[in-house]
Design an enzyme around this catalytic site. Structure first.
Site, mmCIF file in Angstrom:
data_model
loop_
_atom_site.group_PDB
_atom_site.id
_atom_site.type_symbol
_atom_site.label_atom_id
_atom_site.label_comp_id
_atom_site.label_asym_id
_atom_site.label_seq_id
_atom_site.Cartn_x
_atom_site.Cartn_y
_atom_site.Cartn_z
ATOM 1 C CE LYS A 163 -10.675 3.798 5.948
ATOM 2 N NZ LYS A 163 -11.356 2.526 5.629
ATOM 3 N N GLY A 223 0.786 -1.238 0.000
ATOM 4 C CA GLY A 223 0.000 0.000 0.000
ATOM 5 C C GLY A 223 0.815 1.284 0.000
ATOM 6 C CG ASP A 245 -9.057 0.980 8.791
ATOM 7 O OD1 ASP A 245 -9.890 1.590 9.486
ATOM 8 O OD2 ASP A 245 -9.391 0.067 8.003
ATOM 9 C CD GLU A 302 0.465 0.864 6.074
ATOM 10 O OE1 GLU A 302 0.933 0.903 4.931
ATOM 11 O OE2 GLU A 302 -0.077 -0.143 6.557
ATOM 12 C CG ASP A 303 -1.692 2.156 2.623
ATOM 13 O OD1 ASP A 303 -1.574 1.830 3.825
ATOM 14 O OD2 ASP A 303 -2.150 1.371 1.763
ATOM 15 N NE ARG A 317 -1.862 -2.790 -3.980
ATOM 16 C CZ ARG A 317 -2.151 -2.975 -2.692
ATOM 17 N NH1 ARG A 317 -2.257 -1.939 -1.890
ATOM 18 N NH2 ARG A 317 -2.353 -4.177 -2.214
ATOM 19 C CG PHE A 322 -13.287 0.256 0.926
ATOM 20 C CD1 PHE A 322 -12.509 -0.484 1.804
ATOM 21 C CD2 PHE A 322 -13.036 0.162 -0.434
ATOM 22 C CE1 PHE A 322 -11.498 -1.321 1.332
ATOM 23 C CE2 PHE A 322 -12.035 -0.673 -0.918
ATOM 24 C CZ PHE A 322 -11.269 -1.412 -0.025
HETATM 25 P P1 IMP Z 1 -4.973 -1.282 9.817
HETATM 26 O O1 IMP Z 1 -4.056 -2.427 10.183
HETATM 27 O O2 IMP Z 1 -6.414 -1.627 10.025
HETATM 28 O O3 IMP Z 1 -4.598 0.041 10.427
HETATM 29 O O4 IMP Z 1 -4.965 -1.109 8.282
HETATM 30 C C1 IMP Z 1 -3.889 -0.894 7.596
HETATM 31 C C2 IMP Z 1 -3.981 -1.577 6.255
HETATM 32 O O5 IMP Z 1 -5.317 -1.887 5.859
HETATM 33 C C3 IMP Z 1 -3.490 -0.597 5.254
HETATM 34 O O6 IMP Z 1 -2.133 -0.818 5.016
HETATM 35 C C4 IMP Z 1 -4.305 -0.877 4.039
HETATM 36 O O7 IMP Z 1 -3.625 -1.840 3.267
HETATM 37 C C5 IMP Z 1 -5.566 -1.503 4.535
HETATM 38 N N1 IMP Z 1 -6.718 -0.579 4.516
HETATM 39 C C6 IMP Z 1 -7.273 0.048 5.565
HETATM 40 N N2 IMP Z 1 -8.306 0.825 5.181
HETATM 41 C C7 IMP Z 1 -8.394 0.683 3.839
HETATM 42 C C8 IMP Z 1 -9.265 1.261 2.841
HETATM 43 O O8 IMP Z 1 -10.152 2.094 3.097
HETATM 44 N N3 IMP Z 1 -9.040 0.875 1.568
HETATM 45 C C9 IMP Z 1 -8.063 -0.011 1.223
HETATM 46 N N4 IMP Z 1 -7.221 -0.565 2.114
HETATM 47 C C10 IMP Z 1 -7.387 -0.213 3.424
HETATM 48 MG MG MG Z 2 -1.286 -1.618 3.508
#
Ligand code: IMP
Ligand code: MG
Length: 183
Positions: free
Chosen positions: A137, A51, A109, A105-106, A173, A160
């Site tokens: 987010k 990402g 979440d 990191e992108d 992407r 999303f």
């Molecule tokens: P986390 O571990 O839940 O914080 O999420 C991190 C990973 O989930 C990111 O590196 C993304 O790859 C993926 N992710 C979280 N939210 C989204 C979204 O809205 N769209 C696409 N990928 C997401």
């Molecule tokens: Mg990711």
């Protein structure tokens, strides 16, 4: 089997939230913040693949001080759009021990990905670990998830998202902006 019609349908439901000019301005600002804090530390910028690939590349060209790059490849979703377990596909190549490391990191979440990679860096006995995310987010963090990154680009509503590194089942992407999908 990949359901291409499903990808097309999602793409049609996406609308632009933050375009390239805005993202460029955000990255300019982040680069100044990172340089101010870490410009003297010869950091390792650690890209969290896949990402962060696009964000990392554009951010790096704004960081005009000596640094090194490395990557980890982790996946929480394995091509799906939700999931808890983190798969480690590749660990960093280089020595992290004693170094200042910036996890790039992108999106933040649930916070689980960044907290897991941070824990990994601590186990590798880095000197310091920082986090830089393009998007924070507005979503409740999971227990144990990282609450906030040290460097944040945009605060985005809890939808999303696709584009600028963010994918739907591995697609989208490449979109040159951040798009929200109404689900
Ligand atoms: P986390 O571990 O839940 O914080 O999420 C991190 C990973 O989930 C990111 O590196 C993304 O790859 C993926 N992710 C979280 N939210 C989204 C979204 O809205 N769209 C696409 N990928 C997401
Ligand atoms: Mg990711």
């Amino acid at each position: 089997m990949i359901d291409f019609a499903d990808v097309d349908a999602l793409f049609k439901k996406a609308h632009l939230l933050h375009g390239q000019a805005e993202i460029n301005a955000v990255m300019d600002k982040m680069a100044v913040e990172i340089k101010t804090k870490l410009g003297d530390t010869k950091p390792i910028m650690l890209c969290i693949l896949n990402g962060a690939l696009i964000f990392m590349g554009h951010l790096l060209t704004r960081l005009n001080f000596p640094l090194q790059i490395d990557y980890v490849h982790v996946s929480r979703y394995r091509g799906e759009i939700q999931g808890r377990n983190l798969d480690w596909i590749a660990e960093p190549n280089g020595m992290l021990e004693g170094r200042t490391v910036v996890l790039v990191e992108d999106i933040l979440d649930s916070g689980l990905t960044l907290s897991a990679v941070k824990d990994y860096c601590t186990k590798r006995r880095v000197k310091n670990v920082y986090t830089a995310v393009l998007i924070d987010k507005n979503h409740p963090r999971d227990p144990g998830g990282l609450a906030k990154a040290d460097f944040t680009g945009l605060y985005v509503e809890d939808k999303f998202l696709i584009g600028y590194g963010l994918d739907y089942k591995g697609f989208c992407r490449n979109l040159p902006g951040i798009y929200a999908v109404e689900t």
